[in-house]
Design a protein around this motif. Structure first.
Motif, short mmCIF file in Angstrom:
data_model
loop_
_atom_site.label_atom_id
_atom_site.label_comp_id
_atom_site.label_asym_id
_atom_site.label_seq_id
_atom_site.Cartn_x
_atom_site.Cartn_y
_atom_site.Cartn_z
N UNK A 193 -11.28 1.38 -2.20
CA UNK A 193 -10.57 1.91 -1.04
C UNK A 193 -9.25 2.55 -1.48
N UNK A 194 -8.82 3.56 -0.74
CA UNK A 194 -7.55 4.22 -1.03
C UNK A 194 -6.72 4.28 0.25
N UNK A 195 -5.39 4.35 0.13
CA UNK A 195 -4.54 4.47 1.31
C UNK A 195 -4.84 5.77 2.06
N UNK A 196 -4.85 5.68 3.38
CA UNK A 196 -5.13 6.86 4.20
C UNK A 196 -4.37 6.78 5.51
N UNK A 197 -3.90 7.92 5.98
CA UNK A 197 -3.32 7.97 7.33
C UNK A 197 -4.48 8.18 8.31
N UNK A 198 -4.19 8.03 9.60
CA UNK A 198 -5.24 8.17 10.62
C UNK A 198 -5.83 9.57 10.61
N UNK A 238 -6.41 11.60 8.15
CA UNK A 238 -7.22 11.97 6.98
C UNK A 238 -8.48 11.12 6.83
N UNK A 239 -8.78 10.27 7.80
CA UNK A 239 -9.97 9.41 7.67
C UNK A 239 -11.26 10.22 7.71
N UNK A 240 -11.41 11.08 8.71
CA UNK A 240 -12.56 11.98 8.82
C UNK A 240 -13.90 11.26 8.71
N UNK A 241 -14.03 10.16 9.42
CA UNK A 241 -15.31 9.48 9.50
C UNK A 241 -15.64 8.59 8.33
N UNK A 242 -14.76 8.46 7.35
CA UNK A 242 -15.04 7.60 6.19
C UNK A 242 -15.02 6.12 6.59
N UNK A 243 -15.78 5.29 5.87
CA UNK A 243 -15.69 3.85 6.03
C UNK A 243 -14.25 3.43 5.77
N UNK A 244 -13.66 2.65 6.67
CA UNK A 244 -12.25 2.30 6.51
C UNK A 244 -11.94 0.98 7.21
N UNK A 245 -10.80 0.43 6.85
CA UNK A 245 -10.24 -0.75 7.47
C UNK A 245 -8.76 -0.49 7.72
N UNK A 246 -8.25 -0.94 8.86
CA UNK A 246 -6.80 -0.91 9.04
C UNK A 246 -6.19 -1.89 8.04
N UNK A 247 -4.90 -1.77 7.80
CA UNK A 247 -4.25 -2.67 6.85
C UNK A 247 -4.36 -4.12 7.31
N UNK A 294 -12.93 5.41 -1.14
CA UNK A 294 -12.35 6.29 -2.16
C UNK A 294 -13.38 7.22 -2.79
N UNK A 295 -14.68 6.98 -2.55
CA UNK A 295 -15.71 7.80 -3.16
C UNK A 295 -16.20 7.27 -4.48
N UNK A 296 -15.73 6.10 -4.89
CA UNK A 296 -16.23 5.45 -6.11
C UNK A 296 -16.18 3.94 -5.89
N UNK A 297 -16.69 3.20 -6.84
CA UNK A 297 -16.68 1.74 -6.69
C UNK A 297 -17.32 1.03 -7.86
N UNK A 303 0.85 -1.19 0.00
CA UNK A 303 0.00 0.00 0.00
C UNK A 303 0.88 1.25 0.00
N UNK A 304 0.61 2.16 -0.90
CA UNK A 304 1.37 3.40 -0.98
C UNK A 304 0.96 4.39 0.10
N UNK A 305 1.55 5.59 0.11
CA UNK A 305 1.25 6.58 1.15
C UNK A 305 -0.13 7.20 0.97
N UNK A 306 -0.59 7.85 2.03
CA UNK A 306 -1.81 8.65 1.98
C UNK A 306 -1.61 9.81 1.02
N UNK A 307 -2.69 10.42 0.57
CA UNK A 307 -2.59 11.56 -0.35
C UNK A 307 -1.83 12.72 0.25
N UNK A 308 -1.79 12.79 1.59
CA UNK A 308 -1.05 13.87 2.25
C UNK A 308 0.43 13.58 2.34
N UNK A 309 0.84 12.36 1.95
CA UNK A 309 2.24 11.99 1.99
C UNK A 309 2.65 11.17 3.19
N UNK A 310 1.75 11.03 4.16
CA UNK A 310 2.04 10.25 5.36
C UNK A 310 1.89 8.76 5.08
#
Length: 233
Positions: free
Chosen positions: A145-150, A152-161, A135-138, A120-127
């Motif tokens: 799903x897209x890579x995200x740091x903690x 940048x989640x902001x309440x989105x549906x997510x899974x840890x790696x 990811x907003x699409x499907x 998995x690559x870095x979050x969009x913020x570089x972290x």
């Protein structure tokens, strides 16, 4: 006279590399991947069989068709695909090529595969990513799903790696861009409850803290407009 290449009978499955988008089923019960080009509309699991994307009734891969899974021999070739704008949020897969396959100069087209590792690559913020978030699409029935740091989640549906690896099953390993290994199974003597080790527990704690921060911010915002009444949760 028609020339034919010699038939290969490897003692071990060949290894290949490809990129794909991680996906989560609508009910949150399954995790898998979807391709970035041909066959991208058909999500697949860690262990999967190919079918003809054109609906033709032949076994994949067919010599006169483009069907079947595709991968390249060289990891650096697959990594280079992640540089393009449309593939920046994809992940790098290391796969075992199973079943019938056709070998080409740069890769394979084949009938069956097992995804061994997803990087998995870095979050969009570089972290460095701690999770895979909506990811907003499907695809129908599947959220990309897209890579995200903690942060940048902001309440989105997510899974840890590690959570994605466990849900996908079949021994899948998920590796963060920094190289921190987050396997799905037991991690040995440092494992915690449920087979989670220090990296997984740290990532889970970061995600819980990020969600808590987000909920507290929402409650504070609602409390400021509540006219004296406390927020209902």
């Amino acid at each position: 006279m028609k020339l034919r290449l010699p038939e290969e009978r490897p003692t071990e499955p060949p290894t290949g590399y490809k990129i794909a988008h991680p996906v989560l089923s609508q009910d949150g019960a399954r995790a898998g991947f979807t391709g970035v080009s041909l066959g991208g509309a058909l999500p697949y699991g860690v262990l999967a069989d190919a079918s003809c994307v054109y609906g033709l009734r032949h076994r994949a891969p067919h010599r006169r068709c483009d069907c079947g899974f595709h991968c390249v021999h060289d990891r650096t070739v697959a990594e280079a695909l992640l540089c393009t704008a449309e593939h920046r949020t994809a992940v790098l897969l290391e796969v075992s090529v199973l079943g019938r396959y056709l070998r080409f100069e740069r890769g394979f087209r084949y009938a069956r595969q097992r995804v061994r590792t997803a990087t998995v690559g870095p979050c969009a913020c570089g972290t460095v990513a701690a999770a895979l978030a909506d990811a907003g699409w499907g695809r129908p029935g599947w959220r990309a799903l897209v890579p995200s740091c903690a942060g940048c989640l902001r309440g989105r549906t997510s899974l840890s790696l590690a959570g994605f690896a466990r849900l996908a099953g079949e021994g899948l390993r998920v590796v963060a861009g920094s190289g921190a290994l987050l396997p799905a199974g037991d991690l040995g003597p440092h494992s915690g409850p449920g087979g989670l080790g220090v990296p997984e527990l740290t990532a889970e704690a970061a995600l819980l803290q990020a969600r808590l921060d987000w909920f507290q911010a929402q409650l504070a915002r609602l409390g400021g407009h509540g006219g004296g009444a406390g927020p209902q949760v």
